[in-house]
Design a protein around this motif. Sequence first.
Motif, PDB file in Angstrom:
ATOM      1  N   ASN A 128       0.816  -1.210   0.000  1.00  0.00           N
ATOM      2  CA  ASN A 128       0.000   0.000   0.000  1.00  0.00           C
ATOM      3  C   ASN A 128       0.853   1.265   0.000  1.00  0.00           C
ATOM      4  OD1 ASN A 128      -3.090  -0.525   0.264  1.00  0.00           O
ATOM      5  ND2 ASN A 128      -2.090  -2.136   1.458  1.00  0.00           N
ATOM      6  N   GLY A 129       2.160   1.111  -0.177  1.00  0.00           N
ATOM      7  CA  GLY A 129       3.049   2.268  -0.256  1.00  0.00           C
ATOM      8  C   GLY A 129       3.163   3.047   1.039  1.00  0.00           C
ATOM      9  N   ILE A 130       2.957   2.380   2.152  1.00  0.00           N
ATOM     10  CA  ILE A 130       2.984   3.039   3.458  1.00  0.00           C
ATOM     11  C   ILE A 130       4.408   2.991   4.019  1.00  0.00           C
ATOM     12  CG2 ILE A 130       2.066   3.003   5.813  1.00  0.00           C
ATOM     13  CD1 ILE A 130      -0.095   3.548   3.729  1.00  0.00           C
ATOM     14  N   GLU A 131       4.919   4.161   4.422  1.00  0.00           N
ATOM     15  CA  GLU A 131       6.196   4.193   5.111  1.00  0.00           C
ATOM     16  C   GLU A 131       5.970   3.781   6.554  1.00  0.00           C
ATOM     17  OE1 GLU A 131       8.646   7.641   4.772  1.00  0.00           O
ATOM     18  OE2 GLU A 131       7.895   8.067   2.755  1.00  0.00           O
ATOM     19  N   PHE A 132       6.898   3.008   7.110  1.00  0.00           N
ATOM     20  CA  PHE A 132       6.723   2.550   8.484  1.00  0.00           C
ATOM     21  C   PHE A 132       8.066   2.234   9.127  1.00  0.00           C
ATOM     22  CE2 PHE A 132       6.496  -1.077   5.662  1.00  0.00           C
ATOM     23  CZ  PHE A 132       7.236  -2.070   6.296  1.00  0.00           C
ATOM     24  N   ASN A 133       8.052   2.278  10.436  1.00  0.00           N
ATOM     25  CA  ASN A 133       9.194   1.843  11.238  1.00  0.00           C
ATOM     26  C   ASN A 133       8.936   0.417  11.679  1.00  0.00           C
ATOM     27  OD1 ASN A 133      10.555   4.370  11.280  1.00  0.00           O
ATOM     28  ND2 ASN A 133       9.171   5.066  12.887  1.00  0.00           N
ATOM     29  N   THR A 134       9.974  -0.366  11.759  1.00  0.00           N
ATOM     30  CA  THR A 134       9.863  -1.746  12.213  1.00  0.00           C
ATOM     31  C   THR A 134      10.564  -1.903  13.550  1.00  0.00           C
ATOM     32  OG1 THR A 134       9.862  -2.537   9.928  1.00  0.00           O
ATOM     33  CG2 THR A 134      10.354  -4.155  11.638  1.00  0.00           C
ATOM     34  N   ILE A 166      -5.253  -4.282   9.696  1.00  0.00           N
ATOM     35  CA  ILE A 166      -4.296  -3.189   9.572  1.00  0.00           C
ATOM     36  C   ILE A 166      -4.897  -2.041   8.764  1.00  0.00           C
ATOM     37  CG2 ILE A 166      -2.018  -2.542   8.657  1.00  0.00           C
ATOM     38  CD1 ILE A 166      -1.192  -5.497   9.217  1.00  0.00           C
ATOM     39  N   LEU A 167      -5.725  -2.379   7.784  1.00  0.00           N
ATOM     40  CA  LEU A 167      -6.340  -1.350   6.949  1.00  0.00           C
ATOM     41  C   LEU A 167      -7.206  -0.396   7.745  1.00  0.00           C
ATOM     42  CD1 LEU A 167      -7.313  -3.648   3.932  1.00  0.00           C
ATOM     43  CD2 LEU A 167      -5.368  -2.038   4.069  1.00  0.00           C
ATOM     44  N   GLU A 168      -7.661  -0.809   8.930  1.00  0.00           N
ATOM     45  CA  GLU A 168      -8.513   0.044   9.766  1.00  0.00           C
ATOM     46  C   GLU A 168      -7.791   1.302  10.238  1.00  0.00           C
ATOM     47  OE1 GLU A 168      -9.920  -2.316  13.052  1.00  0.00           O
ATOM     48  OE2 GLU A 168     -10.676  -3.895  11.721  1.00  0.00           O
ATOM     49  N   ILE A 169      -6.465   1.267  10.312  1.00  0.00           N
ATOM     50  CA  ILE A 169      -5.762   2.420  10.889  1.00  0.00           C
ATOM     51  C   ILE A 169      -4.736   3.073   9.952  1.00  0.00           C
ATOM     52  CG2 ILE A 169      -6.095   1.607  13.257  1.00  0.00           C
ATOM     53  CD1 ILE A 169      -3.072   0.918  13.257  1.00  0.00           C
ATOM     54  N   ILE A 170      -4.654   2.612   8.691  1.00  0.00           N
ATOM     55  CA  ILE A 170      -3.661   3.255   7.807  1.00  0.00           C
ATOM     56  C   ILE A 170      -4.287   4.254   6.870  1.00  0.00           C
ATOM     57  CG2 ILE A 170      -1.970   1.438   7.958  1.00  0.00           C
ATOM     58  CD1 ILE A 170      -2.857   0.476   5.183  1.00  0.00           C
TER      59      ILE A 170
END
Length: 113
Positions: free
Chosen positions: A23-29, A109-113
Amino acid sequence: MITIYHNPRCSKSREGVCLLEDNGIEFNTVKYLDEKISLEELTGILQKLNCKPIELVRTKEALWKESYKDQNLSDEELIKVMADNPVLIERPIIINGNKAVIGRPTERILEII
């Protein structure tokens, strides 16, 4: 910035990473098995999830069954057990600001991105 508490050995956790990437979302792991989670951090995660500590425990884990299942632990004790034994923490956890979800099923996960 979105953060995912990730266990690379877990298929659901890997699916969560893929969903964010697709979904092209930047994130920290945060590889929470390698990077210790403090009591304060875990308490904050629980608040964002709006759940009780027992809801975050992987109750099917052998460690839980062997060492903790039959104990009547308080919420504070459960948080300490999870902080000391991160393998007992449900995964993946995805945080976006003040909201969080456990990515099971992955579509949550889609609920909060």
